[in-house]
Write a protein that holds these residues in place. Structure first.
Motif, PDB file in Angstrom:
ATOM      1  N   GLU A  23       0.830  -1.202   0.000  1.00  0.00           N
ATOM      2  CA  GLU A  23       0.000   0.000   0.000  1.00  0.00           C
ATOM      3  C   GLU A  23       0.866   1.254   0.000  1.00  0.00           C
ATOM      4  O   GLU A  23       0.581   2.223  -0.712  1.00  0.00           O
ATOM      5  N   ARG A  24       1.933   1.213   0.804  1.00  0.00           N
ATOM      6  CA  ARG A  24       2.819   2.372   0.884  1.00  0.00           C
ATOM      7  C   ARG A  24       3.516   2.618  -0.459  1.00  0.00           C
ATOM      8  O   ARG A  24       3.587   3.749  -0.945  1.00  0.00           O
ATOM      9  N   GLU A  25       4.016   1.551  -1.058  1.00  0.00           N
ATOM     10  CA  GLU A  25       4.708   1.684  -2.332  1.00  0.00           C
ATOM     11  C   GLU A  25       3.760   2.150  -3.432  1.00  0.00           C
ATOM     12  O   GLU A  25       4.141   2.954  -4.285  1.00  0.00           O
ATOM     13  N   ALA A  26       2.516   1.681  -3.384  1.00  0.00           N
ATOM     14  CA  ALA A  26       1.533   2.099  -4.391  1.00  0.00           C
ATOM     15  C   ALA A  26       1.239   3.592  -4.253  1.00  0.00           C
ATOM     16  O   ALA A  26       1.127   4.308  -5.254  1.00  0.00           O
ATOM     17  N   GLN A  27       1.124   4.052  -3.010  1.00  0.00           N
ATOM     18  CA  GLN A  27       0.863   5.473  -2.790  1.00  0.00           C
ATOM     19  C   GLN A  27       2.049   6.325  -3.218  1.00  0.00           C
ATOM     20  O   GLN A  27       1.879   7.384  -3.838  1.00  0.00           O
ATOM     21  N   LEU A  28       3.256   5.873  -2.910  1.00  0.00           N
ATOM     22  CA  LEU A  28       4.444   6.633  -3.290  1.00  0.00           C
ATOM     23  C   LEU A  28       4.602   6.693  -4.812  1.00  0.00           C
ATOM     24  O   LEU A  28       5.123   7.671  -5.345  1.00  0.00           O
ATOM     25  N   ALA A  29       4.142   5.655  -5.484  1.00  0.00           N
ATOM     26  CA  ALA A  29       4.175   5.676  -6.954  1.00  0.00           C
ATOM     27  C   ALA A  29       3.229   6.756  -7.483  1.00  0.00           C
ATOM     28  O   ALA A  29       3.564   7.504  -8.410  1.00  0.00           O
ATOM     29  N   LYS A  30       2.024   6.850  -6.880  1.00  0.00           N
ATOM     30  CA  LYS A  30       1.075   7.902  -7.266  1.00  0.00           C
ATOM     31  C   LYS A  30       1.658   9.285  -6.964  1.00  0.00           C
ATOM     32  O   LYS A  30       1.490  10.228  -7.745  1.00  0.00           O
ATOM     33  N   SER A  31       2.357   9.391  -5.836  1.00  0.00           N
ATOM     34  CA  SER A  31       2.970  10.663  -5.457  1.00  0.00           C
ATOM     35  C   SER A  31       4.043  11.070  -6.457  1.00  0.00           C
ATOM     36  O   SER A  31       4.174  12.254  -6.798  1.00  0.00           O
ATOM     37  N   VAL A  57      -2.911  14.679  -3.669  1.00  0.00           N
ATOM     38  CA  VAL A  57      -2.223  13.517  -3.068  1.00  0.00           C
ATOM     39  C   VAL A  57      -1.560  13.861  -1.737  1.00  0.00           C
ATOM     40  O   VAL A  57      -0.973  12.986  -1.096  1.00  0.00           O
ATOM     41  N   LEU A  58      -1.657  15.106  -1.295  1.00  0.00           N
ATOM     42  CA  LEU A  58      -0.893  15.560  -0.124  1.00  0.00           C
ATOM     43  C   LEU A  58      -1.196  14.746   1.135  1.00  0.00           C
ATOM     44  O   LEU A  58      -0.285  14.247   1.803  1.00  0.00           O
ATOM     45  N   ASP A  59      -2.471  14.608   1.481  1.00  0.00           N
ATOM     46  CA  ASP A  59      -2.837  13.909   2.725  1.00  0.00           C
ATOM     47  C   ASP A  59      -2.464  12.430   2.679  1.00  0.00           C
ATOM     48  O   ASP A  59      -1.962  11.873   3.669  1.00  0.00           O
ATOM     49  N   ASP A  60      -2.719  11.780   1.543  1.00  0.00           N
ATOM     50  CA  ASP A  60      -2.380  10.354   1.422  1.00  0.00           C
ATOM     51  C   ASP A  60      -0.867  10.147   1.447  1.00  0.00           C
ATOM     52  O   ASP A  60      -0.374   9.154   1.990  1.00  0.00           O
ATOM     53  N   THR A  61      -0.136  11.094   0.845  1.00  0.00           N
ATOM     54  CA  THR A  61       1.327  11.004   0.862  1.00  0.00           C
ATOM     55  C   THR A  61       1.855  11.127   2.286  1.00  0.00           C
ATOM     56  O   THR A  61       2.795  10.431   2.668  1.00  0.00           O
ATOM     57  N   ALA A  62       1.227  11.994   3.073  1.00  0.00           N
ATOM     58  CA  ALA A  62       1.657  12.193   4.461  1.00  0.00           C
ATOM     59  C   ALA A  62       1.556  10.912   5.270  1.00  0.00           C
ATOM     60  O   ALA A  62       2.372  10.656   6.160  1.00  0.00           O
ATOM     61  N   LEU A  63       0.561  10.077   4.963  1.00  0.00           N
ATOM     62  CA  LEU A  63       0.406   8.800   5.671  1.00  0.00           C
ATOM     63  C   LEU A  63       1.515   7.822   5.289  1.00  0.00           C
ATOM     64  O   LEU A  63       1.944   7.007   6.111  1.00  0.00           O
ATOM     65  N   ALA A  64       1.968   7.906   4.046  1.00  0.00           N
ATOM     66  CA  ALA A  64       3.015   6.996   3.567  1.00  0.00           C
ATOM     67  C   ALA A  64       4.410   7.512   3.899  1.00  0.00           C
ATOM     68  O   ALA A  64       5.305   6.739   4.249  1.00  0.00           O
ATOM     69  N   ASP A  65       4.608   8.817   3.779  1.00  0.00           N
ATOM     70  CA  ASP A  65       5.932   9.415   4.003  1.00  0.00           C
ATOM     71  C   ASP A  65       5.737  10.876   4.410  1.00  0.00           C
ATOM     72  O   ASP A  65       5.580  11.748   3.551  1.00  0.00           O
ATOM     73  N   ALA A  66       5.735  11.139   5.701  1.00  0.00           N
ATOM     74  CA  ALA A  66       5.449  12.481   6.218  1.00  0.00           C
ATOM     75  C   ALA A  66       6.458  13.513   5.727  1.00  0.00           C
ATOM     76  O   ALA A  66       6.108  14.659   5.430  1.00  0.00           O
ATOM     77  N   LYS A  67       7.725  13.123   5.635  1.00  0.00           N
ATOM     78  CA  LYS A  67       8.751  14.086   5.206  1.00  0.00           C
ATOM     79  C   LYS A  67       8.586  14.464   3.730  1.00  0.00           C
ATOM     80  O   LYS A  67       8.793  15.619   3.351  1.00  0.00           O
TER      81      LYS A  67
END
Length: 228
Positions: A23-31, A57-67
Motif C-alpha cells: 500500500e505504501r509503495e503504491a501510494q508513493l508511486a502515485k505521489s 495527493v498531499l494527505d495520502d502522501t503524508a500517511l506513507a511518508d510524512a517528510k
C-alpha cells in the motif's frame, strides 16, 4: 553472505506487513506521478493546475511518508508566495516545518502571528501555545497528544503514585512552566510544583494517591502542599 542469506530466508513476514508495504509503495508511486505533473504544469505556467496535482495527493502522501509530504508543502507554499498570497503560503510552510524541521528556513509568521505575539504573550501558557502554533497544526496536535498521555496516567487506577507525580510534573513542563518534584528531589515539600518564572508565582500539588477511598485528610497532610 551465506549466513546472512540463511538468516533472512528464515524470517517470517506476516501477510499484514506485506500488504502495508504494498500500500505504501503504491501510494508513493502515485505521489511520484503527481510530482512529475506538478513540475510539468509549473513549467507550462499552469500554477493552479500544478498546485492541484499535489493537493490531490498531499494527505495520502503524508500517511506513507510524512517528510515527503513536508517537501510538497514547501513547493505549494512557494507557489502561493510567488502570487502574493502570504497567508496561504505561510499555512503550507507551517505544515512543512511541522513535518520536516522547526529549523526549516521558510517564512512562517503571518501578520496575525506577529500581532498575536505582541498582544497575546502575557502568560507562560500563551507563550507556549503561540510558539507551538508557529510550527504548524501538527505541532499543536503533538502537544495535545502528549498532554493526553499524561492525563491518561493520572486517571488510571493501576498507575503508581510515582508515575502519577511524574505525570503532573510533565504536564506542567509541557504547558511551559518550570516544573519539578521537590519531595522526590529533596525529600520535602509538595509532590509537584509548577513555577511561572516570569511572574515568580507557582502552584503546588500534593496528590495523596495512596489514600484509601473514602479518604480523610488531617491538618499536617493538607499543609504538605507548602511545608511538608
Amino acid at each position: 553472505m551465506k549466513f546472512y542469506r540463511e538468516t533472512v530466508d528464515g524470517l517470517e513476514i506476516s501477510t499484514e506487513a506485506i500488504e502495508k508495504v504494498k500500500e505504501r509503495e503504491a501510494q508513493l508511486a502515485k505521489s511520484a506521478v503527481a510530482e512529475c505533473a506538478f513540475m510539468t504544469r509549473l513549467w507550462q505556467g499552469d500554477i493552479e493546475g500544478a498546485r492541484k496535482t499535489l493537493l490531490d495527493v498531499l494527505d495520502d502522501t503524508a500517511l506513507a511518508d510524512a517528510k515527503l509530504a513536508g517537501w510538497y508543502s514547501v513547493w505549494l507554499g512557494a507557489t502561493y508566495e510567488a502570487e502574493g498570497d502570504s497567508d496561504t503560503s505561510i499555512a503550507h510552510y507551517k505544515k512543512a516545518r511541522s513535518r520536516l524541521s522547526p529549523w526549516l528556513n521558510v517564512p512562517f509568521k503571518s501578520e496575525f502571528d506577529v500581532k498575536s505575539e505582541a498582544d497575546g504573550k502575557k502568560t507562560i501558557l500563551q507563550k507556549t501555545l503561540l510558539a507551538e502554533n508557529l510550527h504548524g497544526p501538527q505541532a499543536l496536535g503533538d502537544l495535545i497528544a502528549k498532554l493526553r498521555i499524561q492525563a491518561k496516567t493520572l486517571s488510571s487506577a493501576e498507575a503508581s503514585s510515582n508515575s502519577k507525580e511524574e505525570s503532573v510534573r510533565r504536564f506542567g513542563e509541557l504547558l511551559g512552566f518550570a516544573a519539578s518534584r521537590p519531595d522526590n528531589e529533596y525529600g520535602f515539600g509538595p509532590d509537584a510544583i509548577w513555577i511561572d518564572e516570569q511572574t515568580a508565582y507557582g502552584v503546588a500539588f500534593e496528590l495523596k494517591t495512596e489514600k484509601n477511598d473514602p479518604a480523610e485528610y488531617n491538618k499536617h497532610e493538607v499543609s504538605c502542599g507548602t511545608a511538608c
